[in-house]
Design a protein around this motif. Structure first.
Motif, PDB file in Angstrom:
ATOM      1  N   VAL A 109       0.835  -1.202   0.000  1.00  0.00           N
ATOM      2  CA  VAL A 109       0.000   0.000   0.000  1.00  0.00           C
ATOM      3  C   VAL A 109       0.870   1.252   0.000  1.00  0.00           C
ATOM      4  O   VAL A 109       0.646   2.183  -0.783  1.00  0.00           O
ATOM      5  N   GLU A 110       1.871   1.273   0.862  1.00  0.00           N
ATOM      6  CA  GLU A 110       2.743   2.446   0.980  1.00  0.00           C
ATOM      7  C   GLU A 110       3.474   2.757  -0.327  1.00  0.00           C
ATOM      8  O   GLU A 110       3.643   3.910  -0.696  1.00  0.00           O
ATOM      9  N   ARG A 111       3.893   1.714  -1.048  1.00  0.00           N
ATOM     10  CA  ARG A 111       4.698   1.903  -2.253  1.00  0.00           C
ATOM     11  C   ARG A 111       3.877   1.900  -3.542  1.00  0.00           C
ATOM     12  O   ARG A 111       4.433   2.038  -4.624  1.00  0.00           O
ATOM     13  N   GLY A 112       2.591   1.688  -3.449  1.00  0.00           N
ATOM     14  CA  GLY A 112       1.752   1.670  -4.637  1.00  0.00           C
ATOM     15  C   GLY A 112       1.797   0.354  -5.395  1.00  0.00           C
ATOM     16  O   GLY A 112       1.394   0.296  -6.552  1.00  0.00           O
ATOM     17  N   TYR A 113       2.254  -0.701  -4.753  1.00  0.00           N
ATOM     18  CA  TYR A 113       2.233  -2.030  -5.379  1.00  0.00           C
ATOM     19  C   TYR A 113       0.797  -2.539  -5.336  1.00  0.00           C
ATOM     20  O   TYR A 113       0.090  -2.324  -4.352  1.00  0.00           O
ATOM     21  N   GLU A 114       0.376  -3.237  -6.374  1.00  0.00           N
ATOM     22  CA  GLU A 114      -1.024  -3.638  -6.447  1.00  0.00           C
ATOM     23  C   GLU A 114      -1.289  -5.116  -6.229  1.00  0.00           C
ATOM     24  O   GLU A 114      -2.443  -5.540  -6.277  1.00  0.00           O
ATOM     25  N   ARG A 115      -0.232  -5.902  -6.001  1.00  0.00           N
ATOM     26  CA  ARG A 115      -0.425  -7.334  -5.768  1.00  0.00           C
ATOM     27  C   ARG A 115       0.526  -7.840  -4.694  1.00  0.00           C
ATOM     28  O   ARG A 115       1.683  -7.443  -4.639  1.00  0.00           O
ATOM     29  N   LEU A 116       0.002  -8.731  -3.870  1.00  0.00           N
ATOM     30  CA  LEU A 116       0.787  -9.538  -2.947  1.00  0.00           C
ATOM     31  C   LEU A 116       0.402 -10.976  -3.266  1.00  0.00           C
ATOM     32  O   LEU A 116      -0.763 -11.351  -3.098  1.00  0.00           O
ATOM     33  N   GLU A 117       1.358 -11.724  -3.777  1.00  0.00           N
ATOM     34  CA  GLU A 117       1.058 -13.073  -4.269  1.00  0.00           C
ATOM     35  C   GLU A 117       1.997 -14.093  -3.645  1.00  0.00           C
ATOM     36  O   GLU A 117       3.106 -13.766  -3.243  1.00  0.00           O
ATOM     37  N   TRP A 118       1.541 -15.351  -3.609  1.00  0.00           N
ATOM     38  CA  TRP A 118       2.344 -16.465  -3.133  1.00  0.00           C
ATOM     39  C   TRP A 118       1.713 -17.748  -3.612  1.00  0.00           C
ATOM     40  O   TRP A 118       0.607 -17.756  -4.142  1.00  0.00           O
ATOM     41  N   SER A 119       2.423 -18.834  -3.407  1.00  0.00           N
ATOM     42  CA  SER A 119       1.917 -20.163  -3.745  1.00  0.00           C
ATOM     43  C   SER A 119       1.790 -20.977  -2.464  1.00  0.00           C
ATOM     44  O   SER A 119       2.533 -20.764  -1.505  1.00  0.00           O
ATOM     45  N   VAL A 120       0.859 -21.918  -2.486  1.00  0.00           N
ATOM     46  CA  VAL A 120       0.679 -22.828  -1.353  1.00  0.00           C
ATOM     47  C   VAL A 120       0.419 -24.216  -1.926  1.00  0.00           C
ATOM     48  O   VAL A 120      -0.260 -24.359  -2.948  1.00  0.00           O
ATOM     49  N   LEU A 121       0.987 -25.217  -1.278  1.00  0.00           N
ATOM     50  CA  LEU A 121       0.761 -26.589  -1.722  1.00  0.00           C
ATOM     51  C   LEU A 121      -0.705 -26.963  -1.555  1.00  0.00           C
ATOM     52  O   LEU A 121      -1.336 -26.609  -0.545  1.00  0.00           O
ATOM     53  N   ASN A 122      -1.239 -27.688  -2.526  1.00  0.00           N
ATOM     54  CA  ASN A 122      -2.657 -28.049  -2.518  1.00  0.00           C
ATOM     55  C   ASN A 122      -3.074 -28.817  -1.270  1.00  0.00           C
ATOM     56  O   ASN A 122      -4.224 -28.725  -0.843  1.00  0.00           O
ATOM     57  N   TRP A 123      -2.173 -29.592  -0.693  1.00  0.00           N
ATOM     58  CA  TRP A 123      -2.516 -30.414   0.467  1.00  0.00           C
ATOM     59  C   TRP A 123      -2.418 -29.659   1.789  1.00  0.00           C
ATOM     60  O   TRP A 123      -2.795 -30.181   2.840  1.00  0.00           O
ATOM     61  N   ASN A 124      -1.937 -28.424   1.779  1.00  0.00           N
ATOM     62  CA  ASN A 124      -1.695 -27.687   3.014  1.00  0.00           C
ATOM     63  C   ASN A 124      -2.970 -26.970   3.475  1.00  0.00           C
ATOM     64  O   ASN A 124      -3.073 -25.742   3.452  1.00  0.00           O
ATOM     65  N   ALA A 125      -3.941 -27.760   3.906  1.00  0.00           N
ATOM     66  CA  ALA A 125      -5.253 -27.234   4.281  1.00  0.00           C
ATOM     67  C   ALA A 125      -5.197 -26.173   5.390  1.00  0.00           C
ATOM     68  O   ALA A 125      -5.923 -25.174   5.301  1.00  0.00           O
ATOM     69  N   PRO A 126      -4.378 -26.337   6.439  1.00  0.00           N
ATOM     70  CA  PRO A 126      -4.354 -25.286   7.468  1.00  0.00           C
ATOM     71  C   PRO A 126      -3.912 -23.932   6.916  1.00  0.00           C
ATOM     72  O   PRO A 126      -4.500 -22.897   7.255  1.00  0.00           O
ATOM     73  N   SER A 127      -2.907 -23.938   6.050  1.00  0.00           N
ATOM     74  CA  SER A 127      -2.438 -22.671   5.477  1.00  0.00           C
ATOM     75  C   SER A 127      -3.470 -22.084   4.529  1.00  0.00           C
ATOM     76  O   SER A 127      -3.709 -20.870   4.535  1.00  0.00           O
ATOM     77  N   ILE A 128      -4.097 -22.920   3.726  1.00  0.00           N
ATOM     78  CA  ILE A 128      -5.129 -22.447   2.800  1.00  0.00           C
ATOM     79  C   ILE A 128      -6.265 -21.790   3.575  1.00  0.00           C
ATOM     80  O   ILE A 128      -6.723 -20.696   3.237  1.00  0.00           O
ATOM     81  N   ALA A 129      -6.711 -22.428   4.645  1.00  0.00           N
ATOM     82  CA  ALA A 129      -7.792 -21.864   5.460  1.00  0.00           C
ATOM     83  C   ALA A 129      -7.361 -20.528   6.067  1.00  0.00           C
ATOM     84  O   ALA A 129      -8.150 -19.566   6.097  1.00  0.00           O
ATOM     85  N   PHE A 130      -6.116 -20.452   6.543  1.00  0.00           N
ATOM     86  CA  PHE A 130      -5.597 -19.212   7.115  1.00  0.00           C
ATOM     87  C   PHE A 130      -5.594 -18.103   6.070  1.00  0.00           C
ATOM     88  O   PHE A 130      -6.093 -17.004   6.312  1.00  0.00           O
ATOM     89  N   TYR A 131      -5.055 -18.377   4.883  1.00  0.00           N
ATOM     90  CA  TYR A 131      -4.976 -17.357   3.842  1.00  0.00           C
ATOM     91  C   TYR A 131      -6.369 -16.889   3.414  1.00  0.00           C
ATOM     92  O   TYR A 131      -6.606 -15.696   3.229  1.00  0.00           O
ATOM     93  N   GLU A 132      -7.281 -17.823   3.264  1.00  0.00           N
ATOM     94  CA  GLU A 132      -8.633 -17.452   2.855  1.00  0.00           C
ATOM     95  C   GLU A 132      -9.347 -16.649   3.939  1.00  0.00           C
ATOM     96  O   GLU A 132     -10.159 -15.778   3.633  1.00  0.00           O
ATOM     97  N   SER A 133      -9.002 -16.897   5.210  1.00  0.00           N
ATOM     98  CA  SER A 133      -9.614 -16.120   6.292  1.00  0.00           C
ATOM     99  C   SER A 133      -9.192 -14.653   6.242  1.00  0.00           C
ATOM    100  O   SER A 133      -9.884 -13.791   6.777  1.00  0.00           O
TER     101      SER A 133
END
Length: 157
Positions: A109-133
């Motif tokens: 936000v401070e620098r005017g960047y418009e995306r924050l992206e990353w990858s997560v392994l399909n089987w990593n359900a706890p991380s997926i739930a955290f990111y979606e929350s």
């Protein structure tokens, strides 16, 4: 507490990179040395950046985020690609991962960047739930491709 990593943090970051690789069942692929990590983060031309999560109770380093800039030709601006986000298992649930992501979002936000992206392994359900929350959404119309080792050498040689 979240702070920018220093050169003195490289050994613990390296250790946590290996812990993450082990968690992701790919420790055998984690060949980077402390020296390589130091050069990438603090060399003449840094290729990546890191933030550290410290425990408010005892000041112990409990997690890190390692990231680099990407660029969107469609948006015409940089973004952040989060390569690694890791919080030690015994410290999860304390808000450290969210605080690290909040800091990267603040930088965007401070620098005017418009995306924050990353990858997560399909089987990593706890991380997926955290990111979606947090409001993150999967980009499931895209498939990641990678060239490494012999295929990379063959194409590039």
């Amino acid at each position: 507490m979240i702070r920018t990593a220093t050169a003195a943090d490289v050994p613990v970051i390296h250790s946590m990179v290996r812990e993450l690789a082990d968690y992701e069942k790919a420790l055998h692929e984690a060949n980077a040395t402390e020296e390589q990590l130091h050069e990438a983060l603090f060399g003449e031309r840094p290729a990546a950046y890191a933030h550290i999560a410290e425990s408010d109770e005892d000041g112990e380093i409990v997690g890190f985020a390692l990231w680099f800039l990407n660029f969107s030709t469609w948006r015409g601006v940089h973004g952040i690609y989060l390569e690694d986000l890791y919080v030690r298992p015994d410290r999860r649930g304390g808000g450290h991962g969210k605080a690290l992501l909040r800091e990267l979002a603040r930088i965007c936000v401070e620098r005017g960047y418009e995306r924050l992206e990353w990858s997560v392994l399909n089987w990593n359900a706890p991380s997926i739930a955290f990111y979606e929350s947090l409001g993150a959404r999967p980009q499931d119309e895209w498939t990641v491709y990678r060239l490494t080792d012999g295929a990379l050498a063959e194409l590039g040689g």
